[in-house]
Design a protein around this motif. Structure first.
Motif, PDB file in Angstrom:
ATOM      1  N   HIS A  55       0.868  -1.361   0.445  1.00  0.00           N
ATOM      2  CA  HIS A  55       0.366  -0.407  -0.060  1.00  0.00           C
ATOM      3  C   HIS A  55       0.785   1.016  -0.128  1.00  0.00           C
ATOM      4  CE1 HIS A  55      -2.977   3.207   2.366  1.00  0.00           C
ATOM      5  NE2 HIS A  55      -3.516   2.204   1.097  1.00  0.00           N
ATOM      6  N   ALA A  56       1.963   1.262   0.978  1.00  0.00           N
ATOM      7  CA  ALA A  56       2.879   2.509   0.668  1.00  0.00           C
ATOM      8  C   ALA A  56       3.730   2.829  -0.014  1.00  0.00           C
ATOM      9  CB  ALA A  56       4.034   2.087   2.275  1.00  0.00           C
ATOM     10  N   HIS A  57       3.835   1.402  -0.937  1.00  0.00           N
ATOM     11  CA  HIS A  57       4.262   1.725  -2.350  1.00  0.00           C
ATOM     12  C   HIS A  57       3.226   1.912  -3.718  1.00  0.00           C
ATOM     13  CE1 HIS A  57       6.905   0.424  -5.935  1.00  0.00           C
ATOM     14  NE2 HIS A  57       5.814  -0.186  -7.123  1.00  0.00           N
ATOM     15  N   VAL A  58       2.585   1.667  -3.620  1.00  0.00           N
ATOM     16  CA  VAL A  58       1.348   2.189  -4.490  1.00  0.00           C
ATOM     17  C   VAL A  58       1.090   3.572  -4.187  1.00  0.00           C
ATOM     18  CG1 VAL A  58      -1.270   2.373  -4.966  1.00  0.00           C
ATOM     19  CG2 VAL A  58       0.423   0.100  -4.705  1.00  0.00           C
ATOM     20  N   GLN A  59       1.029   4.364  -2.921  1.00  0.00           N
ATOM     21  CA  GLN A  59       0.787   5.623  -2.189  1.00  0.00           C
ATOM     22  C   GLN A  59       2.233   5.641  -2.981  1.00  0.00           C
ATOM     23  OE1 GLN A  59      -2.776   5.234  -1.446  1.00  0.00           O
ATOM     24  NE2 GLN A  59      -2.055   7.431  -0.755  1.00  0.00           N
ATOM     25  N   HIS A  60       3.314   6.023  -2.743  1.00  0.00           N
ATOM     26  CA  HIS A  60       4.116   6.685  -3.724  1.00  0.00           C
ATOM     27  C   HIS A  60       4.388   6.955  -5.813  1.00  0.00           C
ATOM     28  CE1 HIS A  60       8.274   7.511  -4.357  1.00  0.00           C
ATOM     29  NE2 HIS A  60       8.450   6.608  -6.153  1.00  0.00           N
ATOM     30  N   GLU A  61       3.560   5.905  -5.994  1.00  0.00           N
ATOM     31  CA  GLU A  61       3.747   5.493  -7.851  1.00  0.00           C
ATOM     32  C   GLU A  61       2.360   6.897  -7.410  1.00  0.00           C
ATOM     33  OE1 GLU A  61       5.193   4.554  -9.324  1.00  0.00           O
ATOM     34  OE2 GLU A  61       6.796   3.487  -8.421  1.00  0.00           O
ATOM     35  N   ARG A  62       1.548   6.572  -6.490  1.00  0.00           N
ATOM     36  CA  ARG A  62       0.740   7.983  -7.120  1.00  0.00           C
ATOM     37  C   ARG A  62       1.175   9.150  -6.909  1.00  0.00           C
ATOM     38  NH1 ARG A  62      -5.516   7.793  -5.310  1.00  0.00           N
ATOM     39  NH2 ARG A  62      -5.774  10.132  -6.206  1.00  0.00           N
ATOM     40  N   THR A  63       1.705   9.569  -5.889  1.00  0.00           N
ATOM     41  CA  THR A  63       2.486  11.178  -6.294  1.00  0.00           C
ATOM     42  C   THR A  63       3.156  11.092  -7.157  1.00  0.00           C
ATOM     43  OG1 THR A  63       4.375  10.454  -5.118  1.00  0.00           O
ATOM     44  CG2 THR A  63       2.917  10.771  -3.856  1.00  0.00           C
ATOM     45  N   VAL A  64       3.673  10.025  -7.830  1.00  0.00           N
ATOM     46  CA  VAL A  64       4.338   9.977  -9.169  1.00  0.00           C
ATOM     47  C   VAL A  64       3.631  10.393 -10.774  1.00  0.00           C
ATOM     48  CG1 VAL A  64       6.093   8.456 -11.116  1.00  0.00           C
ATOM     49  CG2 VAL A  64       6.845   8.492  -8.102  1.00  0.00           C
ATOM     50  N   PHE A  65       2.582   9.854 -10.803  1.00  0.00           N
ATOM     51  CA  PHE A  65       1.609  10.044 -11.675  1.00  0.00           C
ATOM     52  C   PHE A  65       1.085  11.518 -11.380  1.00  0.00           C
ATOM     53  CE2 PHE A  65      -2.639   9.863 -13.128  1.00  0.00           C
ATOM     54  CZ  PHE A  65      -2.264   9.110 -14.935  1.00  0.00           C
ATOM     55  N   ALA A  66       0.575  11.787  -9.919  1.00  0.00           N
ATOM     56  CA  ALA A  66       0.158  12.724  -9.473  1.00  0.00           C
ATOM     57  C   ALA A  66       0.585  13.848 -10.742  1.00  0.00           C
ATOM     58  CB  ALA A  66      -0.324  13.209  -8.452  1.00  0.00           C
ATOM     59  N   ALA A  67       2.408  13.342  -9.819  1.00  0.00           N
ATOM     60  CA  ALA A  67       3.740  14.395 -10.687  1.00  0.00           C
ATOM     61  C   ALA A  67       2.847  15.112 -12.178  1.00  0.00           C
ATOM     62  CB  ALA A  67       4.510  14.791 -10.195  1.00  0.00           C
ATOM     63  N   THR A  68       2.474  14.406 -12.889  1.00  0.00           N
ATOM     64  CA  THR A  68       1.853  14.591 -14.586  1.00  0.00           C
ATOM     65  C   THR A  68       1.058  15.742 -14.731  1.00  0.00           C
ATOM     66  OG1 THR A  68       0.686  12.273 -15.236  1.00  0.00           O
ATOM     67  CG2 THR A  68       3.625  12.354 -14.944  1.00  0.00           C
ATOM     68  N   LEU A  69       0.104  15.445 -13.912  1.00  0.00           N
ATOM     69  CA  LEU A  69      -0.958  15.795 -13.935  1.00  0.00           C
ATOM     70  C   LEU A  69      -1.295  17.501 -14.040  1.00  0.00           C
ATOM     71  CD1 LEU A  69      -3.667  13.094 -12.890  1.00  0.00           C
ATOM     72  CD2 LEU A  69      -2.625  13.490 -15.312  1.00  0.00           C
ATOM     73  N   ALA A  70      -1.751  17.986 -13.861  1.00  0.00           N
ATOM     74  CA  ALA A  70      -2.265  20.160 -14.165  1.00  0.00           C
ATOM     75  C   ALA A  70      -3.513  20.207 -13.863  1.00  0.00           C
ATOM     76  CB  ALA A  70      -0.834  20.204 -15.052  1.00  0.00           C
ATOM     77  N   GLY A  71      -3.270  20.674 -12.880  1.00  0.00           N
ATOM     78  CA  GLY A  71      -4.515  21.876 -13.402  1.00  0.00           C
ATOM     79  C   GLY A  71      -6.468  21.175 -13.330  1.00  0.00           C
ATOM     80  N   GLU A  72      -6.995  20.633 -14.103  1.00  0.00           N
ATOM     81  CA  GLU A  72      -8.614  20.701 -13.221  1.00  0.00           C
ATOM     82  C   GLU A  72      -8.169  18.549 -13.584  1.00  0.00           C
ATOM     83  OE1 GLU A  72     -10.925  19.261 -16.851  1.00  0.00           O
ATOM     84  OE2 GLU A  72     -11.862  18.498 -15.390  1.00  0.00           O
ATOM     85  N   ARG A  73      -7.534  18.388 -14.145  1.00  0.00           N
ATOM     86  CA  ARG A  73      -6.839  16.747 -14.457  1.00  0.00           C
ATOM     87  C   ARG A  73      -6.684  16.517 -12.573  1.00  0.00           C
ATOM     88  NH1 ARG A  73      -9.529  13.392 -18.036  1.00  0.00           N
ATOM     89  NH2 ARG A  73      -7.939  12.098 -18.233  1.00  0.00           N
ATOM     90  N   ALA A  74      -5.551  17.759 -12.149  1.00  0.00           N
ATOM     91  CA  ALA A  74      -4.686  17.662 -11.442  1.00  0.00           C
ATOM     92  C   ALA A  74      -5.847  17.224 -10.082  1.00  0.00           C
ATOM     93  CB  ALA A  74      -3.681  18.123 -10.498  1.00  0.00           C
ATOM     94  N   GLU A  75      -6.778  18.057 -10.333  1.00  0.00           N
ATOM     95  CA  GLU A  75      -7.958  18.059  -9.411  1.00  0.00           C
ATOM     96  C   GLU A  75      -8.925  16.748  -9.201  1.00  0.00           C
ATOM     97  OE1 GLU A  75     -10.242  21.377  -9.350  1.00  0.00           O
ATOM     98  OE2 GLU A  75      -8.225  22.941  -9.657  1.00  0.00           O
ATOM     99  N   ARG A  76      -9.210  16.732  -9.931  1.00  0.00           N
ATOM    100  CA  ARG A  76     -10.067  15.206 -10.415  1.00  0.00           C
ATOM    101  C   ARG A  76      -9.163  14.033  -9.901  1.00  0.00           C
ATOM    102  NH1 ARG A  76     -14.951  16.193 -13.272  1.00  0.00           N
ATOM    103  NH2 ARG A  76     -14.149  17.191 -15.274  1.00  0.00           N
ATOM    104  N   PHE A  77      -8.104  14.752 -10.438  1.00  0.00           N
ATOM    105  CA  PHE A  77      -7.487  12.633  -9.813  1.00  0.00           C
ATOM    106  C   PHE A  77      -7.506  12.953  -8.399  1.00  0.00           C
ATOM    107  CE2 PHE A  77      -3.416  10.456  -8.830  1.00  0.00           C
ATOM    108  CZ  PHE A  77      -3.688   9.137  -9.635  1.00  0.00           C
TER     109      PHE A  77
END
Lengths: 212, 212
Positions: A55-77
């Motif tokens: 779970h901790a690893h998945v949470q980390h990968e979530r932040t990796v993916f989130a960093a590729t998003l901006a604006g409205e996409r980032a908010e929705r995610f």
């Protein structure tokens, strides 16, 4: 098939009866496979430490993916739940062993990935059988394969294909999560069907039974 | 799921009613997909010239594979039918478009193959729905992907994943062809199930529902 959903947030954590688990694994194992190689394995994970580490690893990968998003996409995610690892009764990890059935796996000489395809067919059988038993299944794919290999002691050469969270649920949603959150929309079936060649129009096809 | 078979020799060639075809494609289209990307397409092939050209290619690939075998394996392979391309009512070719849902397919950043996995889940749905409708399905994998791309005008970057022969059958065998021909044997489910870690023994699991 139309009732099946990819579950994140509705797991109750109640145990899966052993006979039910046996049936869904038997369903997976009855899937077609190239050259009858049955190249899949299933690792049942209930240990809390293992699940917390994943779970901790998945949470980390979530932040990796989130960093590729901006604006409205980032908010929705931000509002989208991506896993039910700790809430689900258990995890089932499905792996692929390319050496199974070697040498000369019938039907794999021209398409190296055919063995990997077989594993996915088993996963869909598992998912549908679980749905029929009233369980939810959620496929988590926010992870790096080497992490899972190390975590579960999977030998080099054997590839983790899916980490599935499985267990009883309060209910199955009728609309996919990502559609409810406005992340993605389902495509009309008619757009995916071609006649004779790529982009060949298929006017004959009745897609009245289309349920998305 | 347990009735489903990979069909080569039992096709009758009778037409598939349009509503039945619509239902099996809708079932495929209802499969889970990474980030709800639905990266699959279905090309319905009935044209005789196209099917003959593909069949000739498959026969050639058969000889390529046969050349890798010796002795008893070669003899057994001689007796095994590998396709029902010309006998089945139609072929359905399933493809994968990695650009579908881009940029930022949710759940695919860490596992590039996740989109390909989704296509396989759709194929299994199609197969099971066809079985439920009384049709047979046979997955032919003795081909080179570029040949199929060229034959059907599939653009570069879109990958053919499966050539499926589909149609009414006289019956479904109860034992897989490759087992009947002594080519391969099904593995006991218990060998494929591990507890907590790779090779963790799972003594609790009842696999009484095992049907192979």
């Amino acid at each position: 098939m139309h009732r099946r959903r990819d579950v994140r947030g509705q797991f109750t954590g109640a145990p899966i009866p052993a006979d039910v688990l046996g049936r869904i694994l038997a369903a997976a194992h009855a899937a077609p496979s190239v050259g009858l190689s049955q190249p899949w394995d299933f690792i049942r994970v209930t240990d809390d430490r293992t699940r917390r580490a994943f779970h901790a690893h998945v949470q980390h990968e979530r932040t990796v993916f989130a960093a590729t998003l901006a604006g409205e996409r980032a908010e929705r995610f931000d509002g989208i739940r991506i896993d039910g690892i700790l809430a689900a009764s258990m995890s089932l990890v499905v792996t692929y062993d390319p050496a199974r059935g070697e040498p000369a796996v019938l039907g794999r000489h021209a398409i190296a990935d055919a063995g990997l395809y077989s594993v996915c067919l088993a996963i869909e059988n598992l998912w549908l059988a679980a749905t029929a038993e009233g369980l939810g299944v959620g496929w988590v794919s926010f992870y790096r394969e080497p992490f899972v290999q190390e975590l579960l002691g999977i030998p080099a050469g054997i590839r983790p294909v899916a980490w599935l969270c499985v267990g009883p649920v309060t209910h199955l949603e009728t609309t996919p999560d990502l559609e409810r959150h406005g992340w993605a929309r389902r495509r009309p079936l008619a757009d995916a069907v071609h006649a004779e060649r790529w982009r060949g129009r298929d006017d004959q096809l009745p897609v009245g039974s289309r349920r998305g």
